[in-house]
Design a protein around this motif. Structure first.
Motif: not given
Length: 153
Positions: A94-98
């Motif tokens: 679910r992560m789009q960006f870090v």
């Protein structure tokens, strides 16, 4: 579950910021009331400022000790909160960006904050006070796991 904690340097940075605010405010208010009102008002102000500063120090210590994270196979667990505990579970897919950020105080202490962004704004999470090397390692690991999980959907 084995949680990793922020760097001890985060606690040093928070204590320094606390002292930079608490000490001048306490001295200034005490002197101001001592000189403009009387000695009793100055002493009362000093005691009140010391009690408030002590309470703030305890809250800061509790907040620092409450942060933690655990990397699991499918997701990242983030715990936080001193008075009100919060546990966030962020699935890697679910992560789009870090994002890794470091303000001026963090840079002085060699720290960074890792921010995880997902499609839902309510599930965004952050991990403050990580050593620079740990923040970069975590960013790279989360990005690669996020890509692998998202491509499997």
């Amino acid at each position: 579950m084995d949680y990793r904690s922020p760097s001890p340097r985060l606690w040093s940075a928070r204590q320094l910021l606390w002292a930079v605010v608490a000490v001048p405010v306490t001295i200034g208010l005490t002197l101001l009331l001592w000189l403009t009102a009387n000695a009793v008002a100055g002493v009362v102000t000093l005691v009140v400022c010391l009690v408030l500063a002590g309470a703030e120090w305890v809250l800061l210590r509790g907040r620092y000790r409450s942060w933690g994270y655990a990397e699991r196979e499918e997701d990242l667990l983030i715990r936080q909160g001193f008075l009100f505990r919060r546990m966030s579970v962020v699935p890697y897919g679910r992560m789009q960006f870090v994002d890794v950020t470091a303000g001026p105080v963090e840079r002085i202490f060699g720290l960074a904050t890792v921010k995880l962004h997902t499609a839902a704004a309510a599930t965004d999470a952050k991990l403050p006070g990580l050593a620079n090397a740990e923040a970069e390692r975590l960013r790279d690991r989360l990005a690669s796991l996020g890509e692998a999980q998202a491509s499997g959907l």
